[in-house]
Design a protein around this motif. Structure first.
Motif, PDB file in Angstrom:
ATOM      1  N   LEU A  52      -3.286  -3.717   3.433  1.00  0.00           N
ATOM      2  CA  LEU A  52      -3.897  -2.812   2.923  1.00  0.00           C
ATOM      3  C   LEU A  52      -4.497  -1.826   4.098  1.00  0.00           C
ATOM      4  CD1 LEU A  52      -5.848  -4.436   0.060  1.00  0.00           C
ATOM      5  CD2 LEU A  52      -3.524  -3.142  -0.073  1.00  0.00           C
ATOM      6  N   LYS A  53      -5.021  -2.499   5.282  1.00  0.00           N
ATOM      7  CA  LYS A  53      -5.501  -1.991   6.318  1.00  0.00           C
ATOM      8  C   LYS A  53      -4.823  -0.801   6.857  1.00  0.00           C
ATOM      9  CE  LYS A  53      -8.379  -2.343  10.516  1.00  0.00           C
ATOM     10  NZ  LYS A  53      -9.392  -1.859   9.959  1.00  0.00           N
ATOM     11  N   SER A 108       2.957  -5.849 -10.637  1.00  0.00           N
ATOM     12  CA  SER A 108       4.065  -5.690  -9.770  1.00  0.00           C
ATOM     13  C   SER A 108       3.920  -4.499  -9.279  1.00  0.00           C
ATOM     14  CB  SER A 108       5.224  -6.032 -10.559  1.00  0.00           C
ATOM     15  OG  SER A 108       5.305  -5.115 -11.874  1.00  0.00           O
ATOM     16  N   PRO A 109       4.869  -4.070  -8.458  1.00  0.00           N
ATOM     17  CA  PRO A 109       4.852  -2.575  -7.880  1.00  0.00           C
ATOM     18  C   PRO A 109       4.770  -1.585  -8.991  1.00  0.00           C
ATOM     19  CG  PRO A 109       6.284  -3.941  -6.618  1.00  0.00           C
ATOM     20  CD  PRO A 109       6.029  -4.656  -7.985  1.00  0.00           C
ATOM     21  N   LEU A 110       3.919  -0.327  -8.933  1.00  0.00           N
ATOM     22  CA  LEU A 110       4.043   0.801  -9.817  1.00  0.00           C
ATOM     23  C   LEU A 110       5.416   1.386  -9.852  1.00  0.00           C
ATOM     24  CD1 LEU A 110       0.414   2.327  -9.698  1.00  0.00           C
ATOM     25  CD2 LEU A 110       1.479   0.424 -11.424  1.00  0.00           C
ATOM     26  N   TYR A 112       0.930  -1.286   0.156  1.00  0.00           N
ATOM     27  CA  TYR A 112       0.150   0.191  -0.128  1.00  0.00           C
ATOM     28  C   TYR A 112       0.713   0.958  -0.027  1.00  0.00           C
ATOM     29  CZ  TYR A 112      -3.486   3.486   1.517  1.00  0.00           C
ATOM     30  OH  TYR A 112      -4.186   4.692   1.537  1.00  0.00           O
ATOM     31  N   GLY A 113       0.651   2.264  -0.806  1.00  0.00           N
ATOM     32  CA  GLY A 113       1.355   3.509  -0.788  1.00  0.00           C
ATOM     33  C   GLY A 113       2.336   3.396  -1.959  1.00  0.00           C
ATOM     34  N   SER A 121      -4.413   0.777  -2.982  1.00  0.00           N
ATOM     35  CA  SER A 121      -5.373   1.353  -2.083  1.00  0.00           C
ATOM     36  C   SER A 121      -6.251   0.489  -1.566  1.00  0.00           C
ATOM     37  CB  SER A 121      -6.405   2.416  -3.204  1.00  0.00           C
ATOM     38  OG  SER A 121      -7.344   1.720  -4.106  1.00  0.00           O
ATOM     39  N   GLU A 122      -7.191   0.777  -0.850  1.00  0.00           N
ATOM     40  CA  GLU A 122      -8.046   0.007  -0.043  1.00  0.00           C
ATOM     41  C   GLU A 122      -9.084  -0.562  -1.059  1.00  0.00           C
ATOM     42  OE1 GLU A 122      -9.667   1.209   3.645  1.00  0.00           O
ATOM     43  OE2 GLU A 122      -7.720   2.266   4.339  1.00  0.00           O
ATOM     44  N   ASP A 123      -9.198  -0.451  -2.284  1.00  0.00           N
ATOM     45  CA  ASP A 123     -10.116  -0.962  -3.371  1.00  0.00           C
ATOM     46  C   ASP A 123      -9.307  -2.238  -3.816  1.00  0.00           C
ATOM     47  OD1 ASP A 123     -11.600  -1.517  -5.385  1.00  0.00           O
ATOM     48  OD2 ASP A 123     -11.620   0.097  -6.386  1.00  0.00           O
TER      49      ASP A 123
END
Length: 814
Positions: A731-732, A635-637, A618-619, A624-626
């Motif tokens: 995520l949370k 993969s990571p952005l 997350y981040g 996101s939480e979606d």
């Protein structure tokens, strides 16, 4: 080259001599126990022995090339005089050196030509001497046939043979308060390697005058343990031949360190033409060569790298009905004799911790090795750590002190650390901390000792990571003086000529390496345990994991993280689990967030994916939480080094450990592709695959469907549930890594899953593969381990052992 064990540990230094006054010496200086992220991410198989097949390579030459590539970031270069002063005993001063040179002049081995010393038997560069001799051989055969390789090697040996006469003459010089500790032997390929199946071929060596090895059979060859200094010669100036010879020299140093735990460091010297690099000498600088050789010949045995706190012995082993090599360790005024080797480092990265683990029994002394009355077998761990860091005993004492304090002042039920923790667990934790029974979750340390310390980096030495990539000639001297000190922190992504050795992921650029000195540590544990991968029943594995999660939760309550959870650091003792290897454990400072310059630690196949990618789920990675949106991510952005090791990362290792054991240690599986993708860290798709398994519910579910159909469904369901818990919590939590309330529920949820598995999988229901290490691939086994090298193994689709699916070097404590 002076090679200090840390894998690593081990520490390496070297000297270079040439006519140019600006000549420099180079050395891989990472010391035994050195830990860098590139080191820890390089190998993941716990018992990869030294033959090429065990490294997935087709020949010993490729192993040498890989070793050279792995060690590239560790190479330093510096002035020859500094090398002599700092990395040798420096026992031969200017006055003694003049006395040696005078003796060589009198014997006609050197002569003075217009104020410059020259060799009698080396009138020209070795490459030119070889060319002259080969031309004569060609003339005799009318040049109609190519010169045989064996003839070229024989010619090379003849050219360098006078070096033995020179060394003998140096050793014969009577110097005040000095005596030679070794002598030169030129017989090629005559050493008796102590790692069976290995090809330890060197051109010459300095052999100890007084052997450290037990007497061998009559007519036996020189044992590797008595070789204090290796020599490699090269008469060619062809770039590839020079690179090959340098990798041979590095391999010789590695072999010495790996085969004999007496070694603190070792030396390898190669002599070639005018190349000024690594531990190479140009014969043209007579004075420098004589000084370096004299410094080694007149060094004490301990100065040559032999640890005075370890003695080699041999004795009859009634269990295996043969004579076995043993070691006796001295820890202050106590002595412990090895009985069985439980683990030995096998990483090609020789600047690591170089951990060795033994079953030992206490004895009276080096000379009286009869066990003390009523003594029981224990475990001794031999490891190199940062000299200014805490030992495992010191770290454990800090942890226990904090636990005792918490037991006296247990937090209230509304404390964030107990958020979503049920009453039964809260009571269990309080009782454990109050009565001190939490200590049962860790090993009992009976003795420890700080031993030999490696040398810090010498002044004037700078990184030279491309030393194996191309020859460095005299006219490149000025360029080398401007070496960028940050290059030592670069990833091991170099490619040797003709060899694709690209790693699946690279070390992020960071602060320059400090090359801190390391110190040898001996630790004796009371319990003789089994690592998870040595167990033969899934029920015992689950029970050990349950206790490990409880130990991690207790660390969480006092704000400590383990940082190195692996199958070898969770042990089983009398049916209960213990968490060990606390050297990397540290307090989690909740007031500090964001970036961390700490090296990422752990075993690659068990490490949290965030740490390996250097990107947060997350981040930083753009999640996101979606959760529906996240399911499309492969993969990571935006991977970036913003992730710090937190409590959940230790728990994620529990998930990967259980997955590894389920996929690789249950016989009869037909999921070799899953094993290859998830648990071979050298595979190009290793990280993306693990990322998808953690991020995508359906990917994890599909792969779990490849397990044996007759296995209890609770195994696959439990792993899938653990994956869901981890993902949802990442995520949370988002960026709030200091929010302890987001971690506390995971421990209870994990234990609930594991208890369900334990109930549904009673002892005997799911057996794990456990067999002796007698497969054809295991043909490189040191003699002190050969008779007792039981190891757990992964399995392929045919139930065969899969060497690459095992974890990296840190195995059982017993």
């Amino acid at each position: 080259m002076y090679q200090q064990p840390s894998a690593s540990e081990q520490h390496s230094e070297a000297a270079t001599d040439d006519l140019d006054s600006r000549n420099r010496a180079t050395t891989p200086p990472g010391t035994q126990g050195q830990v860098t992220s590139s080191a820890l991410l390089d190998g993941d198989s716990p018992r990869q022995d030294r033959t090429a097949p065990r490294h997935g390579l087709s020949s010993l030459d490729l192993i040498r090339q890989r070793l050279a590539r792995v060690m590239m970031p560790e190479i330093l270069e510096g002035p020859e005089d500094r090398w002599l002063q700092h990395y040798t005993s420096n026992c031969v001063g200017e006055q003694a050196l003049e006395q040696v040179i005078l003796a060589l002049l009198k014997k006609g081995l050197v002569f003075n030509h217009e104020g410059t010393l020259r060799w009698k038997d080396f009138p020209d560069k070795p490459s030119l001497l070889r060319e002259q001799k080969l031309n004569k051989s060609t003339e005799k055969t009318d040049g109609s046939a190519p010169i045989d390789t064996a003839v070229q090697r024989k010619t090379e040996r003849k050219i360098f043979r006078p070096l033995g006469t020179i060394i003998d003459a140096i050793a014969a010089v009577p110097l005040p308060n000095l005596s030679p500790s070794c002598k030169y032997e030129e017989e090629p390929y005559s050493t008796d390697s102590e790692v069976s199946g290995s090809q330890h071929r060197i051109d010459g060596f300095l052999r100890l005058n007084k052997s450290t090895s037990p007497p061998g059979p009559k007519g036996s060859r020189t044992p590797t343990s008595d070789i204090a200094v290796n020599f490699e010669f090269k008469c060619s100036d062809a770039p590839q031949e020079i690179i090959d010879n340098r990798s041979k020299a590095l391999y010789s140093a590695f072999h010495n360190l790996h085969s004999d735990c007496q070694r603190k460091h070792t030396y390898s010297i190669t002599i070639e033409d005018n190349h000024v690099c690594l531990w190479y000498f140009s014969l043209q600088d007579v004075r420098a060569v004589v000084h370096a050789l004299s410094a080694l010949i007149f060094s004490t045995v301990e100065d040559l790298g032999y640890d005075a706190n370890i003695k080699r012995i041999s004795e009859w082993d009634e269990e295996v009905k043969q004579v076995q090599l043993r070691y006796v360790y001295r820890l202050g005024d106590r002595f412990f004799k090895t009985v069985k080797c439980r683990d030995e480092y096998d990483d090609l990265y020789i600047s690591g911790r170089a951990t060795r683990v033994w079953e030992v029994i206490e004895v009276t002394s080096f000379d009286n090795t009869v066990p003390l009355p009523n003594t029981q077998r224990m475990i001794l761990r031999d490891v190199w750590l940062e000299h200014d860091g805490n030992t495992e005993r010191e770290i454990q004492e800090k942890i226990f002190q904090r636990c005792d304090e918490l037991g006296r002042n247990f937090p209230s039920e509304n404390d964030e650390r107990l958020h979503d923790v049920d009453d039964a667990t809260r009571t269990l934790l309080h009782q454990r901390l109050k009565d001190g029974s939490y200590k049962e979750l860790f090993l009992t340390i009976k003795a420890d000792y700080r031993g030999a310390m490696s040398k810090p980096r010498a002044e004037g030495f700078t990184p030279k990571p491309d030393i194996f990539a191309e020859p460095v000639y005299i006219n490149q001297e000025a360029k080398r003086h401007g070496s960028d000190t940050q290059r030592a922190s670069s990833s091991r992504s170099h490619t040797l000529a003709g060899t694709d050795l690209l790693m699946p992921f690279q070390q992020q650029a960071g602060a320059p390496r400090e090359y801190k000195p390391k110190q040898r540590n001996f630790v004796v544990y009371e319990e003789v345990c089994s690592a998870l991968h040595e167990l033969d029943d899934m029920h015992d594995v689950i029970q050990a994991l349950l206790d490990a999660v409880l130990a991690l939760q207790i660390l969480f309550l006092i704000s400590w993280i383990h940082r190195d959870v692996s199958s070898g650091n969770i042990l089983s003792f009398k049916g209960r689990g213990k968490l060990c290897d606390l050297e990397y454990a540290k307090e989690f400072d909740l007031s500090v967030g964001g970036r961390s310059s700490d090296p990422k630690t752990g075993t690659p196949i068990f490490m949290a994916v965030e740490l390996q990618y250097n990107a947060a789920i997350y981040g930083d990675a753009g999640f996101s939480e979606d959760m529906q949106d996240n399911e499309t991510r492969e993969s990571p952005l935006h991977p970036s080094p913003t992730v710090r090791h937190n409590f959940q990362h230790d728990l994620e290792s529990i998930f990967w450990i259980l997955a590894w054991l389920v996929f690789t240690h249950i016989p009869g599986q037909i999921c070799a592709n899953v094993t290859a993708e998830l648990f071979h860290s050298k595979r190009p798709g290793f990280l993306p695959t693990r990322w998808k398994v953690l991020i995508h519910h359906y990917v994890c579910a599909e792969w779990l469907q490849t397990l044996r159909a007759d296995l209890p469904p609770v195994l696959a369901k439990g792993l899938l549930t653990m994956r869901n818990i981890l993902y949802q919590r990442y995520l949370k939590r988002g960026r709030s890594i200091g929010d302890t309330s987001t971690y506390s529920p995971i421990y209870d949820k994990f234990r609930k899953v594991l208890r369900t598995i334990a109930t549904s999988v009673p002892r005997g229901r799911v057996r794990l593969l456990f067999k002796k290490m007698d497969e054809p691939e295991d043909n490189t086994v040191a003699p002190h381990k050969a008779a007792n090298s039981k190891r757990a193994r992964g399995t392929s689709n045919a139930g065969e052992v899969d060497a690459e699916s095992r974890p990296e070097k840190r195995l059982a404590r017993g």
